[in-house]
Design a protein around this motif. Structure first.
Motif, PDB file in Angstrom:
ATOM      1  N   ASN A 218      34.338  46.185  35.191  1.00 60.38           N
ATOM      2  CA  ASN A 218      34.724  46.848  33.882  1.00 60.38           C
ATOM      3  C   ASN A 218      35.819  46.202  33.231  1.00 60.38           C
ATOM      4  OD1 ASN A 218      32.945  49.058  34.426  1.00 60.38           O
ATOM      5  ND2 ASN A 218      34.306  50.033  35.790  1.00 60.38           N
ATOM      6  N   ARG A 219      36.739  45.471  34.004  1.00 60.17           N
ATOM      7  CA  ARG A 219      37.838  44.724  33.458  1.00 60.17           C
ATOM      8  C   ARG A 219      37.233  43.973  32.438  1.00 60.17           C
ATOM      9  NH1 ARG A 219      40.442  40.243  33.519  1.00 60.17           N
ATOM     10  NH2 ARG A 219      38.943  39.248  34.784  1.00 60.17           N
ATOM     11  N   SER A 222      36.586  44.955  28.709  1.00 59.26           N
ATOM     12  CA  SER A 222      37.914  45.382  27.751  1.00 59.26           C
ATOM     13  C   SER A 222      37.796  44.516  26.447  1.00 59.26           C
ATOM     14  CB  SER A 222      39.038  45.295  28.516  1.00 59.26           C
ATOM     15  OG  SER A 222      39.209  46.212  29.694  1.00 59.26           O
TER      16      SER A 222
END
Length: 683
Positions: A218-219, A222
């Protein structure tokens, strides 16, 4: 008077040698023997003939006689008169000092070793004993050096990450699930469904490696990563292996979460045709996501492109202004907008994609790469224009506040807080992630270093060679630029005379049913001329055969001489198979994806291996079969073979021999078509 009388009396008789002359001649002979023995030991092989020796002795005797006469005359003038006997005794007792000194130098001492000869005599003897110089030594012929070691490559500045490249098997694929998210690749259910609608059920090798890396967690999804920027990617894969979709899918997946429209993805391509093709791919994949996609190629006016790309050009905005989320462009037009379009900013850029990287990195137009990289990094506060209306808010033409949002890495440019620092401040970097893709990705250290890659990750779609099954051996092939071809490609080579090349093309079209083909020539002029000749040939051939059992092949030219609209129309007709053969220059050899191309003919042989790779890569794409034919003139055959050998690709290229009997049926028609072509060009 007595001395004079005696001289007259002895005239005409051989003069008796004096003791001084005898001693001189003896010393001369001893010295010559010594020189001969010394020369034999040193290997000089000095030899003096008897005739030369006797001649030298006679000269020495004459010199000694003359010297004696002079000495006698000096004694007559200096000594008192006396009788003959007394004169003789006095002459023997008192010789000239010069003669005594010479005798002492020439006569060896009985008590010790002989004195060294005079340097003048040694030099004279050495000069007379010179022999012709021997032949120069033979040097070995130059040969190609072996591949350098890993340590040597590191010292030469090659990116160390290349030595740790991830090798991907070309046969590797990944099947998409029937429904739900794809956990292995990281694609969402919505994206998987869209791919199914487009008829894509499997991911190819380069996609199975790049997509999971970009969507790992998920990082990575971003939009801004100022404290922990992502790693850059360099991917090298054969043509037709799906490189475009490898970066389109992650970009669409990540940018779909955006709320405000900012320029977050920039794709740079070498030609307008590639720009249009990549835009179509983005639009197909991102359908229904709300992403805005724009292009800048110079096809439209500069003012028109400014209106399409930038929202407000009247007021300076520190955060920039954009109407598009994804911009696909050529490098020249990109520099024009960086220089002349207000509020065109790259500070929010999340992805910088350089497709066909080897060709783009070789271009130095307006130093485009350095300018683009500088635009993605924040500048110092001193460079903020004085025309800024407000440090944080600007006013639109309607008088309403307009958000002047800055990217996180640019927050230090706000004037009120530029001089304020706290202990919580941390260094922020640009979130731009560079993605490089090419079938012939460059390994030039200077060009790679110019990209300022951040901890790059290399992906290479290439199987380990049989003779080098280890990873190290395969990586060395990468460094030495050993190109890989699609496994489903069949390659042929026909060697012929220059005047027979049109006949060979007609032979391939009629005997091997070459349809849905791309024919490459060396220039736009050659393209036009070949198309006219082919049209004349097909017309005459159809008349002679009365149209029976013959379907005339439709052929068109595709070159830079045509306008953008004409090229687009011709490509559409070729995709719809309304045109059977498309004759083109290398303008179309890079990146163009036309699924039904089954044959590629290099009417003019390529001059380097990279061009050959990109030409034949227009067929055998996405696992389909294809044939590549290269017409090589006789004077080019040696160069072409050496080029293939240097790339370790000579074995897959099979030579096909075409005899005069094979092309004999087409010769009369060809000659008639040639007459018509001459009439056209003679007007």
């Amino acid at each position: 008077m007595t001395v004079i009388a005696s001289n007259v009396a002895t005239e005409g008789k051989p003069k008796e040698k004096t003791k001084a002359k005898k001693r001189y001649l003896k010393a001369k002979r001893d010295r010559r023997k010594k020189k001969q023995s010394t020369g034999d030991v040193a290997g000089t092989n000095i030899k003096v003939s008897k005739q030369d020796e006797s001649q030298q002795l006679s000269e020495d005797e004459g010199a000694a006689s003359n010297q004696d006469v002079e000495n006698d005359r000096e004694q007559v003038l200096e000594e008192p008169k006396a009788g003959p006997s007394s004169q003789k005794d006095h002459k023997e007792e008192k010789r000239p000092r010069k003669r005594q000194k010479l005798d002492q130098e020439l006569t060896p001492s009985a008590a010790g070793p002989s004195r060294e000869p005079s340097p003048v005599l040694e030099e004279t003897s050495a000069r007379s004993s010179l022999t012709p110089p021997a032949a120069l030594p033979a040097f070995p012929l130059p040969k190609r050096p072996d591949a350098p070691s890993k340590s040597t490559l590191a010292l030469q500045g090659l990116d160390k990450a290349l030595m740790e490249a991830e090798l991907v098997d070309p046969a590797k694929t990944h099947s998409l699930p029937e429904s739900g998210d794809d956990q292995e690749s990281g694609l969402s259910e919505r994206t998987v469904k869209r791919l199914k609608d487009l008829g894509i059920a499997d991911l190819f090798a380069v996609q199975t490696a790049v997509i999971p890396f970009l969507l790992a967690d998920n990082r990575q999804r971003s939009l801004y990563l100022p404290y922990d920027p992502p790693r850059d990617i360099c991917a090298s894969a054969p043509t037709g292996s799906g490189k475009t979709l490898a970066y389109v899918l992650p970009i669409v997946e990540i940018l779909s979460a955006r709320i405000i429209t900012r320029l977050r993805a920039l794709v740079v391509l070498p030609t307008r045709d590639l720009v249009n093709q990549v835009r179509e791919t983005f639009e197909a994949v991102a359908k229904g996501r709300g992403l805005k996609i724009g292009t800048a190629t110079g096809q439209h006016s500069f003012a028109h492109e400014q209106v399409q790309l930038v929202g407000d050009t009247s007021t300076y905005l520190q955060g920039g202004s954009s109407k598009v989320d994804i911009l696909i462009c050529t490098p020249g037009r990109l520099i024009d907008h960086l220089n002349g379009t207000p509020n065109f900013s790259l500070q929010h850029l999340r992805f910088l994609v350089i497709d066909e990287a080897d060709r783009l990195l070789a271009q130095s137009f307006q130093d485009w790469l350095a300018r683009v990289l500088a635009a993605t990094r924040p500048s110092s506060p001193d460079n903020i224009p004085e025309s800024a209306a407000s440090p944080s808010l600007s006013t639109s033409s309607h008088g309403l506040p307009y958000p002047d949002a800055l990217a996180p890495a640019y927050h230090h440019l706000i004037r009120e807080v530029a001089q304020v620092h706290t202990d919580l401040d941390e260094k922020k970097e640009s979130s731009c992630q560079k993605l490089l893709f090419s079938a012939t990705l460059t390994r030039d250290p200077s060009k790679i270093s110019a990209l300022n890659l951040r901890n790059p990750k290399y992906f290479v779609v290439q199987s380990a060679a049989e003779e080098q099954p280890t990873k190290e051996g395969a990586v060395m092939d990468i460094v030495m630029e050993k190109f890989s071809m699609p496994a489903t490609l069949t390659e042929h080579m026909i060697v012929c005379e220059t005047v027979q090349k049109p006949l060979m093309l007609f032979f391939l079209v009629h005997q091997h049913d070459v349809r849905n083909a791309l024919v490459f020539t060396k220039s736009a002029e050659s393209t036009t001329r070949l198309v006219r000749l082919f049209e004349f040939f097909e017309s005459i051939w159809a008349q002679e055969k009365n149209g029976a059992m013959h379907k005339q092949a439709a052929i068109r030219a595709y070159s830079s001489d045509l306008s953008a609209s004409d090229r687009k129309s011709i490509l559409e007709q070729f995709r719809n198979q309304e045109i059977h053969i498309l004759v083109c220059s290398d303008l179309i050899s890079r990146g163009i994806d036309i699924s039904h191309v089954s044959h590629v003919v290099s009417y003019d042989a390529p001059v380097d291996m990279r061009k050959y790779v990109h030409r034949v890569g227009r067929t055998a794409r996405a696992g389909r079969k294809g044939d590549a034919w290269t017409l090589v003139e006789e004077q080019e055959a040696r160069y072409f073979k050496n080029m293939m050998k240097a790339a370790a690709h000579i074995d897959p290229v099979k030579r096909m021999r075409v005899s005069e009997k094979d092309v004999a049926p087409y010769v009369p028609t060809y000659e008639k078509a040639l007459v018509k072509l001459r009439e056209v060009y003679s007007r």
